[in-house]
Design an enzyme around this catalytic site. Structure first.
Site, short mmCIF file in Angstrom:
data_model
loop_
_atom_site.label_atom_id
_atom_site.label_comp_id
_atom_site.label_asym_id
_atom_site.label_seq_id
_atom_site.Cartn_x
_atom_site.Cartn_y
_atom_site.Cartn_z
N ARG A 63 0.73 -41.04 42.15
CA ARG A 63 1.70 -40.44 43.28
C ARG A 63 2.46 -39.86 42.82
NH1 ARG A 63 2.25 -44.36 46.90
NH2 ARG A 63 0.29 -44.83 47.24
N TYR A 116 10.78 -19.27 58.38
CA TYR A 116 9.26 -19.80 58.14
C TYR A 116 8.60 -20.69 60.18
CZ TYR A 116 4.69 -21.36 57.29
OH TYR A 116 2.96 -22.36 57.10
N ASP A 188 15.48 -22.51 51.02
CA ASP A 188 14.51 -22.44 51.02
C ASP A 188 14.39 -20.67 49.85
OD1 ASP A 188 12.06 -21.77 51.13
OD2 ASP A 188 11.69 -22.27 52.47
N LYS A 213 3.55 -19.80 46.60
CA LYS A 213 3.79 -17.57 46.72
C LYS A 213 4.19 -17.81 44.96
CE LYS A 213 4.22 -19.37 51.19
NZ LYS A 213 2.95 -19.64 51.56
C1 3LM Z 1 3.81 -17.25 54.98
N1 3LM Z 1 4.41 -19.34 54.87
O1 3LM Z 1 3.41 -16.36 55.01
P1 3LM Z 1 3.10 -24.24 52.21
N2 3LM Z 1 8.98 -21.59 53.14
C2 3LM Z 1 8.50 -20.97 52.76
C3 3LM Z 1 7.59 -19.76 53.88
O2 3LM Z 1 7.61 -18.71 53.67
C4 3LM Z 1 6.51 -20.91 53.65
C5 3LM Z 1 6.93 -22.36 53.30
C6 3LM Z 1 8.26 -23.19 53.15
C7 3LM Z 1 3.96 -18.45 54.90
C8 3LM Z 1 2.32 -19.45 54.63
S1 3LM Z 1 1.34 -19.19 57.23
C9 3LM Z 1 0.37 -20.00 58.04
C10 3LM Z 1 1.33 -18.41 55.19
C11 3LM Z 1 10.26 -19.84 53.13
C12 3LM Z 1 4.89 -20.56 54.08
C13 3LM Z 1 6.35 -23.30 53.08
O3 3LM Z 1 3.94 -25.51 52.55
O4 3LM Z 1 3.02 -23.85 51.02
O5 3LM Z 1 2.55 -22.58 52.85
O6 3LM Z 1 5.01 -23.55 51.96
O7 3LM Z 1 5.25 -16.52 55.82
#
Ligand code: 3LM
Length: 399
Positions: A63, A116, A188, A213
């Site tokens: 973990r 986000y 971020d 991403k």
């Molecule tokens: C999106 N974004 O389509 P995960 N920080 C940023 C992000 O854009 C995102 C996260 C953190 C998108 C996901 S929306 C249902 C799909 C700047 C995610 C969160 O937990 O790995 O998805 O990251 O903008």
């Protein structure tokens, strides 16, 4: 081997491909192995006790640590110019583990108005349930920040470029203000990646990624990263990850992110070049307005962009005259460009923030935070630019 720059740091791609791994240590395997294990054998009970106590370094349980993850953590930390990194199961796992570690009840956090959707919900509806005060501030406005900073705060969080509207924030300005207040600055960096921007070089303390991403880059995994000082990252690992969230990244997924990293620089440069050509095309279309792209000459934060970033990245925002009703018709008319959330993939993706990634803001909050209902966000992929232009053109013709 003479590279002509023997005493300087190697380039981004070289480090993303080679750093921290010697095939000779793994029977010559060119590709680092996937350590698919949940636990680790101790030679003696005493050795296990020492590992647990931290008096000797060694792997204890999956973990908190795994060698495949460790290589990924080392590589991303290096690309960001950080001492250490921590891999987690998603971007949200990285954000929650970080803030549950650095904040406690009674603390106050400043968050940029545009983040986000689920980050917004985490700060506005999640952390606040546990006695943390969140204040949303327009961090692109130094006066607004100064006003908010008049009361004590413990941390500040923002994205630059911001999701969805690509607003650029001055990392050095916000970090300096936070440092004066004794607060931790967390950036971020998902949209820019360390190829285009390294927030720690501008004074930030911690940098976060949704590695889902660009770092992963192929739309086939979820992962998150936080990087910063040895001590801060250790705290997040041993508190935020170990017992507050348990949001560990699987070894197989860590391997996939490592594979993605090898082409990160190549991909991000191509995404940026293609996006710039598309921005140019969109700028010549009479029915398209409010184009937002960090590298645009008309970007009000262009001076900050030039100081912070080396290219504009792969995301573009724009609106159609006639608002989202025509915007929907346009998006539905696309053939090659795919209607989907997420970003940073090989495929070009298009989505409507108000009803998708930023639906969790609610209409009133979106209006208050300046996220317009007509906004369309496109993540330019790795297809040939001419094919993307053809698709955009035929969809515009069908309006
Ligand atoms: C999106 N974004 O389509 P995960 N920080 C940023 C992000 O854009 C995102 C996260 C953190 C998108 C996901 S929306 C249902 C799909 C700047 C995610 C969160 O937990 O790995 O998805 O990251 O903008």
């Amino acid at each position: 081997m003479s590279t002509g720059k023997r005493n300087s740091k190697q380039g981004i791609s070289t480090r993303a491909i080679h750093l921290g791994y010697d095939p000779a240590t793994e029977q010559g395997a060119l590709t680092p192995p996937i350590y698919q294990t949940s636990t680790y054998a101790f030679e003696t009970v005493e050795q296990g006790a020492e590992y647990f106590a931290g008096t000797k370094p060694g792997y204890v349980y999956g973990r908190t640590r795994n060698p495949t993850q460790a290589l990924l953590e080392q590589r991303v930390a290096d690309l960001e110019g950080a001492e250490a990194g921590l891999a987690l199961a998603s971007g949200m796992a990285a954000i929650s583990a970080t803030f549950w570690t650095i904040l406690k009840a009674g603390d106050r956090v400043l968050v940029d108005k545009i983040v986000y959707g689920n980050s917004f919900t985490f700060f506005s509806k999640g952390l606040t349930r546990f006695g943390v005060e969140t204040e949303f501030v327009d961090l692109s406005d130094p006066e607004a920040l100064e006003k908010a900073a008049a009361r004590p705060f413990n941390a500040v969080f923002f994205e630059t470029p911001a999701n969805p509207n690509l607003r650029v924030i001055d990392i050095a300005m916000v970090s300096a203000m936070a440092r004066k207040a004794g607060a931790v600055t967390v950036v971020d960096n998902t949209f820019a990646t360390p190829v285009l921007q390294r927030p720690l070089e501008h004074g930030a303390d911690l940098v976060i990624h949704s590695a889902t991403k660009y770092l992963g880059g192929h739309g086939d995994l979820l992962a998150g990263i936080v990087a910063g000082s040895e001590q801060q990252v250790k705290d997040i690992r041993m508190n935020g990850l170990r017992y507050l969230t348990g949001g560990t990244l699987s070894p197989l997924t860590a391997f996939l992110v490592l594979r993605g990293l090898k082409t990160l620089e190549l991909r991000v440069m191509h995404h940026s070049k293609s996006a710039a050509a598309i921005v140019d095309f969109l700028g010549r279309q009479s029915e398209i307005s409010n184009i937002s792209y960090p590298a645009l000459a008309s970007n009000p934060a262009r001076e900050i962009y030039q100081r912070q970033m080396t290219a504009g990245g792969g995301l573009i925002c724009f609106e159609l005259d006639g608002g989202i009703t025509r915007g929907r018709t346009f998006m539905n008319a696309l053939d090659l460009i795919t209607r989907a959330v997420s970003l940073g993939d090989a495929e070009t993706l298009i989505q409507h923030p108000a009803s998708m990634t930023h639906a969790s803001y609610g209409a009133e909050e979106r209006a208050k935070h300046g996220i317009s209902d007509g906004l369309i966000r496109m993540s330019v992929g790795l297809e040939n630019t001419e094919d993307l232009l053809d698709d955009l053109e035929q969809a515009l013709r069908r309006l």
